[in-house]
Design a protein around this motif. Sequence first.
Motif, PDB file in Angstrom:
ATOM      1  N   LYS A 110      32.968   4.406  43.642  1.00 32.78           N
ATOM      2  CA  LYS A 110      33.554   5.579  44.280  1.00 32.78           C
ATOM      3  C   LYS A 110      34.436   5.196  45.462  1.00 32.78           C
ATOM      4  N   SER A 111      34.057   4.166  46.196  1.00 31.87           N
ATOM      5  CA  SER A 111      34.805   3.807  47.394  1.00 31.87           C
ATOM      6  C   SER A 111      36.251   3.479  47.078  1.00 31.87           C
ATOM      7  N   ILE A 112      36.485   2.698  46.026  1.00 25.22           N
ATOM      8  CA  ILE A 112      37.867   2.352  45.700  1.00 25.22           C
ATOM      9  C   ILE A 112      38.597   3.540  45.093  1.00 25.22           C
ATOM     10  N   GLU A 113      37.869   4.402  44.383  1.00 26.47           N
ATOM     11  CA  GLU A 113      38.497   5.619  43.859  1.00 26.47           C
ATOM     12  C   GLU A 113      39.034   6.470  45.009  1.00 26.47           C
ATOM     13  N   GLU A 114      38.265   6.589  46.062  1.00 26.67           N
ATOM     14  CA  GLU A 114      38.718   7.368  47.217  1.00 26.67           C
ATOM     15  C   GLU A 114      39.935   6.718  47.877  1.00 26.67           C
ATOM     16  N   ARG A 115      39.954   5.387  47.914  1.00 30.09           N
ATOM     17  CA  ARG A 115      41.116   4.696  48.502  1.00 30.09           C
ATOM     18  C   ARG A 115      42.366   4.941  47.661  1.00 30.09           C
ATOM     19  N   ILE A 116      42.202   4.929  46.345  1.00 33.28           N
ATOM     20  CA  ILE A 116      43.345   5.183  45.466  1.00 33.28           C
ATOM     21  C   ILE A 116      43.841   6.617  45.666  1.00 33.28           C
ATOM     22  N   GLN A 117      42.917   7.551  45.784  1.00 36.99           N
ATOM     23  CA  GLN A 117      43.302   8.946  46.026  1.00 36.99           C
ATOM     24  C   GLN A 117      44.050   9.081  47.354  1.00 36.99           C
ATOM     25  N   GLU A 118      43.565   8.405  48.389  1.00 37.06           N
ATOM     26  CA  GLU A 118      44.234   8.457  49.694  1.00 37.06           C
ATOM     27  C   GLU A 118      45.627   7.854  49.626  1.00 37.06           C
ATOM     28  N   GLU A 119      45.745   6.717  48.928  1.00 38.10           N
ATOM     29  CA  GLU A 119      47.069   6.095  48.801  1.00 38.10           C
ATOM     30  C   GLU A 119      47.995   6.974  47.982  1.00 38.10           C
ATOM     31  N   ILE A 162      46.480  -0.951  46.961  1.00 41.18           N
ATOM     32  CA  ILE A 162      45.145  -0.849  46.388  1.00 41.18           C
ATOM     33  C   ILE A 162      44.462  -2.222  46.374  1.00 41.18           C
ATOM     34  N   ILE A 163      45.166  -3.226  45.874  1.00 36.56           N
ATOM     35  CA  ILE A 163      44.576  -4.576  45.865  1.00 36.56           C
ATOM     36  C   ILE A 163      44.500  -5.128  47.289  1.00 36.56           C
ATOM     37  N   CYS A 164      45.453  -4.727  48.148  1.00 33.17           N
ATOM     38  CA  CYS A 164      45.407  -5.179  49.547  1.00 33.17           C
ATOM     39  C   CYS A 164      44.135  -4.696  50.237  1.00 33.17           C
ATOM     40  N   ALA A 165      43.691  -3.491  49.915  1.00 35.75           N
ATOM     41  CA  ALA A 165      42.472  -2.954  50.519  1.00 35.75           C
ATOM     42  C   ALA A 165      41.267  -3.816  50.184  1.00 35.75           C
ATOM     43  N   ILE A 166      41.272  -4.409  48.988  1.00 33.81           N
ATOM     44  CA  ILE A 166      40.142  -5.233  48.550  1.00 33.81           C
ATOM     45  C   ILE A 166      40.235  -6.656  49.085  1.00 33.81           C
ATOM     46  N   ILE A 167      41.421  -7.246  49.038  1.00 35.57           N
ATOM     47  CA  ILE A 167      41.514  -8.659  49.429  1.00 35.57           C
ATOM     48  C   ILE A 167      41.774  -8.847  50.924  1.00 35.57           C
ATOM     49  N   PHE A 168      42.534  -7.916  51.538  1.00 28.51           N
ATOM     50  CA  PHE A 168      42.853  -8.036  52.961  1.00 28.51           C
ATOM     51  C   PHE A 168      42.061  -7.067  53.835  1.00 28.51           C
ATOM     52  N   GLY A 169      41.406  -6.083  53.207  1.00 29.99           N
ATOM     53  CA  GLY A 169      40.640  -5.101  53.965  1.00 29.99           C
ATOM     54  C   GLY A 169      41.497  -4.087  54.685  1.00 29.99           C
ATOM     55  N   LYS A 170      42.750  -3.928  54.274  1.00 26.64           N
ATOM     56  CA  LYS A 170      43.646  -2.979  54.943  1.00 26.64           C
ATOM     57  C   LYS A 170      44.807  -2.628  54.024  1.00 26.64           C
ATOM     58  N   ARG A 171      45.516  -1.583  54.389  1.00 21.91           N
ATOM     59  CA  ARG A 171      46.753  -1.216  53.714  1.00 21.91           C
ATOM     60  C   ARG A 171      47.919  -1.503  54.662  1.00 21.91           C
ATOM     61  N   PHE A 172      49.123  -1.522  54.119  1.00 19.79           N
ATOM     62  CA  PHE A 172      50.329  -1.743  54.908  1.00 19.79           C
ATOM     63  C   PHE A 172      51.215  -0.502  54.838  1.00 19.79           C
ATOM     64  N   GLU A 173      51.829  -0.165  55.947  1.00 18.65           N
ATOM     65  CA  GLU A 173      52.814   0.916  55.925  1.00 18.65           C
ATOM     66  C   GLU A 173      54.025   0.488  55.100  1.00 18.65           C
ATOM     67  N   TYR A 174      54.674   1.450  54.467  1.00 21.12           N
ATOM     68  CA  TYR A 174      55.773   1.128  53.560  1.00 21.12           C
ATOM     69  C   TYR A 174      56.994   0.575  54.292  1.00 21.12           C
ATOM     70  N   ASP A 175      57.044   0.736  55.623  1.00 22.43           N
ATOM     71  CA  ASP A 175      58.167   0.185  56.386  1.00 22.43           C
ATOM     72  C   ASP A 175      57.788  -1.100  57.128  1.00 22.43           C
ATOM     73  N   ASN A 176      56.596  -1.647  56.830  1.00 17.95           N
ATOM     74  CA  ASN A 176      56.188  -2.926  57.413  1.00 17.95           C
ATOM     75  C   ASN A 176      57.090  -4.023  56.842  1.00 17.95           C
ATOM     76  N   LYS A 177      57.795  -4.724  57.702  1.00 18.18           N
ATOM     77  CA  LYS A 177      58.817  -5.671  57.238  1.00 18.18           C
ATOM     78  C   LYS A 177      58.223  -6.826  56.440  1.00 18.18           C
ATOM     79  N   ARG A 178      57.079  -7.345  56.872  1.00 14.94           N
ATOM     80  CA  ARG A 178      56.435  -8.432  56.112  1.00 14.94           C
ATOM     81  C   ARG A 178      56.042  -7.956  54.716  1.00 14.94           C
ATOM     82  N   PHE A 179      55.501  -6.753  54.669  1.00 11.87           N
ATOM     83  CA  PHE A 179      55.061  -6.177  53.402  1.00 11.87           C
ATOM     84  C   PHE A 179      56.260  -5.899  52.493  1.00 11.87           C
ATOM     85  N   MET A 180      57.315  -5.331  53.052  1.00 18.83           N
ATOM     86  CA  MET A 180      58.532  -5.052  52.277  1.00 18.83           C
ATOM     87  C   MET A 180      59.108  -6.346  51.692  1.00 18.83           C
ATOM     88  N   TYR A 181      59.079  -7.393  52.511  1.00 15.24           N
ATOM     89  CA  TYR A 181      59.589  -8.694  52.054  1.00 15.24           C
ATOM     90  C   TYR A 181      58.766  -9.219  50.884  1.00 15.24           C
TER      91      TYR A 181
END
Length: 494
Positions: free
Chosen positions: A143-152, A181-200
């Motif tokens: 359920k925890s990851i399902e909720e994260r997917i819904q939030e994203e 979604i995978i970032c939440a599992i491997i890094f424990g966080k999400r990235f904003e869509y305008d995060n330059k490192r993430f965009m790169y």
Amino acid sequence: MEPLGTATIFLAICFSCLVFFVIRRSRPGDKKLPPGPVPLPIIGNALQLKMNSLPQTLHKLSEKYGPVFTLYFGAERVVALYGYEAVKEALIDHADEFAARGSLPFFEKINKGQGIIFSNGEKWKEIRRFVLTTLRNYGMGKKSIEERIQEEGQRLLEKLRDTQEKPFDPTFLLSCALSNIICAIIFGKRFEYDNKRFMYAMDLFNYNFKVLSSAWGQLYTLFPSFMDFIPGPHHRAIKNMASIKEFVLEEIEEHRATLDPNGLRDFIDCFLIKMDQEKHNGGSVFTVDNLAITTSNLFAAGTETTSTTLRYGLLILLKHSEVQEKVHEEIERVVGRTRSPCMADRGQMPYTDAVIHEIQRFISLIPLNVPHAVVKDTPFRDYVIPKGTTIYPILSSVLHDDTEFPNPKEFDPQHFLHKDGTFRKSNFFMPFSAGKRICAGEGLARMTLFLFLTTILQNFMLKPLTHPKDIDLTPQLSSLGNVPQSYRLCVVPR
């Protein structure tokens, strides 16, 4: 060119040809190899392999040589398995013998036998066990990851509303949303869509998938040593992989500095703890380099494959407006407008479930499969496949089987529906491969595709910029992966 230089080159070519044929004739088991086209020295069967339509080329070869045939990718011997029966017999009935990972030079250069996708032997078994256990503990199928997917999904809806019904290319938004979604599992966080490192990082993934699915990627598979000296986009793709690893290493350093053994946050934390537990084991697979490569594997696979599937799926729905309309109707009836779709809805939404399955079947995202290899000399049907031979179990040949799926080249959700409208399962549905090398993230990918597609269609109507009959669903590139044509669309609030 001086005459002596010309003569030297000519003699070198002749000598190479002689060595090739002597080695080929002397290899044990070759007399019992499956049939196939006669290879040329050095280049093997390269002239018979159309770089821009490799799956179609292999289909024609299977018609001539049968469901099990031998090819030479350059000097490398390859056995192709074509059709459900041959693929099932190898990957499921003889899973142990076909469990090794085959040669894919581009990734070998980067991964060096480490990680979860391109490792082998006990190293692979240990890492895969750890990955599967950790992914389950951090949400896969829960359920925890399902909720994260819904939030994203809600974050994605905000970005889609910001387009204000104007045309846009969905590639970037879908990559960011699916990657989080995978970032939440491997890094424990999400990235904003305008995060330059993430965009790169998203740009790097998208570029690499295109290059590796192009003729450049296929040429690197055939002639890796030669291609290292030839200018081309494959060199940038290799640098991109190194950049992704650097991205991951930065995250690892940040995790190491804030690690709390009593409050593990994600995959990286679990791996770091395992490293500490095995620091006195000189042969341990739990090293920083293996952590970086394994995490990069999960990051890349969890981003590009699912986002490309969804992007291709939206293009299909733009062309097939009648299918989109039926999905809208089912969402309206089962979910309504006041809450987010959830996995419990899927059992009551057979048509939507069939559409998602049909998208994956139709596009055959990884048509040739990631190569396998046999771990020992392996009797297979009337042949003997020598130890170490690279095996390509052709997934497109299973997903496009015309006995299981009438008119397989046509998009038709009825392929996964009984006459009474209930969902129809099929053993031929193998987009994630099968057997011991089946994709470790299959459950997460299925959940993500269902929740994202239903969330988008619950809130928007997809509007094409051209007449649906003019939308081209043939892949822009087809080799390692099937890459959809570039397109723009409008999303109109419902």
